[in-house]
Scaffold this active site. Structure first.
Site, PDB file in Angstrom:
ATOM      1  N   ARG A   1     -29.530  48.968 -23.627  1.00 31.85           N
ATOM      2  CA  ARG A   1     -28.818  48.290 -22.534  1.00 31.85           C
ATOM      3  C   ARG A   1     -27.461  48.921 -22.236  1.00 31.85           C
ATOM      4  NH1 ARG A   1     -27.438  42.468 -25.476  1.00 31.85           N
ATOM      5  NH2 ARG A   1     -25.597  42.272 -24.162  1.00 31.85           N
TER       6      ARG A   1
ATOM      7  N   ARG B   1     -22.851  30.344 -31.543  1.00 33.94           N
ATOM      8  CA  ARG B   1     -23.837  31.302 -32.038  1.00 33.94           C
ATOM      9  C   ARG B   1     -23.231  32.011 -33.243  1.00 33.94           C
ATOM     10  NH1 ARG B   1     -25.819  36.136 -28.288  1.00 33.94           N
ATOM     11  NH2 ARG B   1     -23.760  36.968 -28.826  1.00 33.94           N
TER      12      ARG B   1
ATOM     13  N   GLU C   1     -34.762  36.673 -28.342  1.00 37.15           N
ATOM     14  CA  GLU C   1     -34.328  37.891 -27.652  1.00 37.15           C
ATOM     15  C   GLU C   1     -35.036  39.145 -28.166  1.00 37.15           C
ATOM     16  OE1 GLU C   1     -30.043  38.160 -27.997  1.00 37.15           O
ATOM     17  OE2 GLU C   1     -30.065  37.490 -30.069  1.00 37.15           O
TER      18      GLU C   1
ATOM     19  N   ASN D   1     -30.701  39.500 -21.990  1.00 36.06           N
ATOM     20  CA  ASN D   1     -30.100  40.846 -22.060  1.00 36.06           C
ATOM     21  C   ASN D   1     -30.805  41.678 -23.118  1.00 36.06           C
ATOM     22  OD1 ASN D   1     -28.289  39.586 -20.380  1.00 36.06           O
ATOM     23  ND2 ASN D   1     -26.687  39.390 -21.915  1.00 36.06           N
ATOM     24  N   ASP D   2     -30.946  41.096 -24.301  1.00 39.83           N
ATOM     25  CA  ASP D   2     -31.616  41.837 -25.365  1.00 39.83           C
ATOM     26  C   ASP D   2     -33.133  41.826 -25.202  1.00 39.83           C
ATOM     27  OD1 ASP D   2     -29.729  43.079 -27.086  1.00 39.83           O
ATOM     28  OD2 ASP D   2     -29.032  41.096 -27.660  1.00 39.83           O
TER      29      ASP D   2
ATOM     30  N   ARG E   1     -19.961  33.121 -28.042  1.00 43.60           N
ATOM     31  CA  ARG E   1     -20.199  34.373 -28.782  1.00 43.60           C
ATOM     32  C   ARG E   1     -19.097  34.500 -29.835  1.00 43.60           C
ATOM     33  NH1 ARG E   1     -21.841  36.314 -23.311  1.00 43.60           N
ATOM     34  NH2 ARG E   1     -23.863  37.340 -23.484  1.00 43.60           N
TER      35      ARG E   1
ATOM     36  N   CYS F   1     -29.765  32.121 -21.535  1.00 42.94           N
ATOM     37  CA  CYS F   1     -28.315  32.342 -21.511  1.00 42.94           C
ATOM     38  C   CYS F   1     -27.911  33.786 -21.244  1.00 42.94           C
ATOM     39  CB  CYS F   1     -27.664  31.836 -22.800  1.00 42.94           C
ATOM     40  SG  CYS F   1     -28.195  32.733 -24.268  1.00 42.94           S
TER      41      CYS F   1
ATOM     42  N   HIS G   1     -12.724  49.189 -20.152  1.00 49.19           N
ATOM     43  CA  HIS G   1     -11.927  48.026 -20.544  1.00 49.19           C
ATOM     44  C   HIS G   1     -11.185  47.423 -19.364  1.00 49.19           C
ATOM     45  CE1 HIS G   1     -11.974  50.212 -24.615  1.00 49.19           C
ATOM     46  NE2 HIS G   1     -12.961  49.354 -24.544  1.00 49.19           N
TER      47      HIS G   1
END
Ligand code: PEP
Ligand code: MG
Length: 589
Positions: free
Chosen positions: A484, A352, A450, A473-474, A316, A521, A209
């Site tokens: 991932r 999204r 994705e 990414n996915d 997101r 993206c 974090h």
């Protein structure tokens, strides 16, 4: 590329007069890019006078009240941090909220008081109770729960620090570099307000974090230097090189001058990038590329406009859930969406739909999933929970009244999901029409590509939607069957693997054939080595984090379309990730 440097006068005094203890370099992990030169402030949580493990019966009452005072101090600190975080970072705000939930848990508090009642000192009771909770979490099958172990550790350390009356010095002098065993996100927010230049820690993961926050705040950070708090002494001059992941302690004059030179060079680079705002985003031979940004908060929407973005390519929206720890009402959602849409207006904004899954936010997921990435995620979850989906669709539609809002479906794998989702959207429009609520009846609907299935079915899917965006990414995770988030397989997970590039090429060709816009993206869009190749594959729209927008524009303006096509041809036909890196590195500085 953030540069944090102490003042000119201080740099001079560093260069001139300090007694050197001998320059040495400590190697760590680069956690947040940038350079910082300043005085170290080493934070040791002083143990104070050591407290006994056991207390006498007549001391119980005083000990319980000592514990309660410490607990209240931690809560007050977290509440303050949470207020600061609200305007700084949605991610951190949600992390602090989860700390607050732990620290405010009445069952844990009760149990600690009972341990004290049975003769344990407050410190011993706190350690025993939090360690017991941690033990249960470590054993959990659910990775989300296992990740909460770190939160329990942070909270335990804060309570212990308060008990030992050894609060970290939040008011460190400005222009200093904090060196600590570990740093919590709320420490970091306080330090940021006292103009700390950078961070060095002994422990922590790159995606901890605190590191997420360091990157959010553009503060250079190096982590994982095990001996940092013993090797570095407060007051020493140190250099944090967040690019290379090294800390130079007591630099000699030559090193210091070299870093000052690099600072100027980087500052110049930033200035040059700033000059690109307003310049067209196109290759030197005139092929235009649209550059959008990914944002999580209304504040970032303003940043996008100021950077000269063509729009917002990805919001997101699940950040709103993580931040609030619940599903917000239609009104709350509408307000948040409207704020982003208005701040970006007239630029387009792509919301999204909630990409909920066990790894991000699990409220509403009926039971534990052994394979959350392959389970009830994204559009699958939304169709499973139509009330949640309908509320979001209505809120987005209400916010679309100015006509610059687009809506995108995550994790599509089969066409039926698109058909069903569009039926829900139509139902919501119907309802708003009947209620006389203004909205955009033609709000463009898009999908994320994705999953390999969606990629291979692009042509069929394209016929049902207005636009598409590749989530690299996915796509990488599913194409390579590589989690991932799992560091054990991190060497396989790489978006530059030829299988991913071939899928991207396939998607772009199919989308072009269908005359439907397609963007990219995922993180790959901001990868320096990949830009030319991606343009060469036929991609003419990207969405990246605001900090990367101008870097990407400068790379595009520095190349020709023919060079991009060459790079793409060379890359897709390779047989390994390493070979792709080799060909893409050729001819680069
Ligand atoms: C992606 O998968 O590339 C993407 C942009 O979505 P997320 O990272 O939120 O899964
Ligand atoms: Mg994704």
């Amino acid at each position: 590329m953030p540069i944090r440097l102490s003042t000119h006068a201080e740099r001079h005094s560093m260069i001139r007069g300090e007694p050197s203890r001998g320059e040495h370099t400590l190697k760590g992990i680069p956690a947040s890019a940038g350079l910082a030169i300043g005085k170290a402030v080493v934070l040791n949580v002083a143990t104070g006078s050591s407290t006994p493990e056991r207390i006498a019966p007549h001391e119980v009452e005083a000990e319980v009240s000592r514990f309660r005072v410490a607990l209240e101090a931690v809560v007050a600190e977290l509440v303050r941090a949470s207020e600061l975080a609200r305007s700084e970072s949605a991610t951190v705000s949600s992390i602090i909220e989860s700390f607050l939930l732990i620290v405010g848990d009445p069952i844990v508090t009760q149990s600690i008081c009972e341990r004290i009642g049975a003769g344990a000192s407050a410190e011993a009771a706190v350690i025993a109770e939090y360690d017991a909770a941690k033990g249960t979490l470590v054993m959990a099958n659910d990775p989300f729960l296992r990740e909460r172990v770190q939160d329990f550790e942070h909270v335990r350390e804060r309570v212990l620090a308060m008990l030992r009356n050894a609060t970290l010095a939040h008011s460190v002098a400005s222009d200093s570099i904090v060196v600590a065993g570990s740093i919590t996100p709320q420490d970091m927010l306080f330090f940021k307000h006292s103009k700390t230049l950078g961070f060095v820690t002994e422990v922590g993961g790159i995606n901890s974090h605190a590191c997420i926050l360091a990157r959010d705040l553009s503060l250079p950070a190096v982590i994982g230097i095990r001996s940092a708090t013993t090797e570095i002494v407060s007051g020493q001059t140190i250099i944090v090189d967040g690019f290379a992941g090294v800390v130079v302690v007591d630099p000699d004059e030559a090193t210091l001058l070299e870093y000052v030179r690099r600072h100027h060079e980087l500052a110049e680079h930033r200035k040059r990038l700033g000059e690109l705002i307003g310049q067209p985003s196109q290759t030197s031979d005139g092929v235009g590329v649209k550059l959008y940004v990914n944002v999580d908060t209304p504040q970032q929407a303003v940043e996008a406009v100021m950077q000269g973005a063509d729009g917002i390519g990805l919001v997101r929206t699940e950040f709103l859930l993580v931040q609030q720890g619940r599903y917000p009402t239609v009104e709350e959602q509408e307000e948040w969406y409207r704020e982003i849409a208005l701040r970006a207006f007239p630029l387009p904004v792509t919301f999204r739909a909630f990409d909920v899954g066990s790894d991000k936010f699990r409220i509403g997921i009926p039971h534990h999933e052994d394979n959350p990435a392959l389970g009830l995620r994204g559009i699958r979850f939304l169709l499973f929970k139509p009330d949640v989906f309908e509320q979001q669709v209505c809120a987005v539609l209400r916010a679309s009244a100015n006509r610059n809002v687009r809506f995108m479906l995550p994790m599509v794998s089969v066409i039926d999901e698109v058909v069903q989702a569009k039926a829900v959207i139509e139902r919501c429009k119907e309802r708003l029409r009947a209620e006389g609520v203004d909205h955009d009846p033609n709000m463009p609907i898009g999908i994320m590509i994705e999953t390999p299935s969606a990629a291979l079915m692009t042509e069929s899917l394209a016929a049902s939607v207005d636009f598409m965006s590749i989530g690299s990414n996915d796509l990488t995770q599913y194409a390579l069957a590589t989690d991932r988030t799992n560091e054990l397989v991190a060497d396989i997970y790489d978006a530059l693997h030829p299988s991913v590039l071939r899928l991207i090429a396939f998607v772009v060709d199919a989308a072009n054939k269908m005359n439907k816009p397609v963007s990219l993206c995922g993180e790959l869009a901001g990868h320096a080595i990949a830009s030319e190749m991606l343009v060469g594959l036929g991609l003419h729209e990207f969405s990246v984090s605001p900090a990367l927008l101008l870097e990407l524009k400068s790379r595009i303006r520095a190349t020709t379309h023919a060079a991009c096509v060459e790079r793409a041809k060379a890359a897709v036909f390779q047989s390994s990730t390493a070979d792709v890196y080799t060909v893409l590195s050729q001819g680069r500085p």
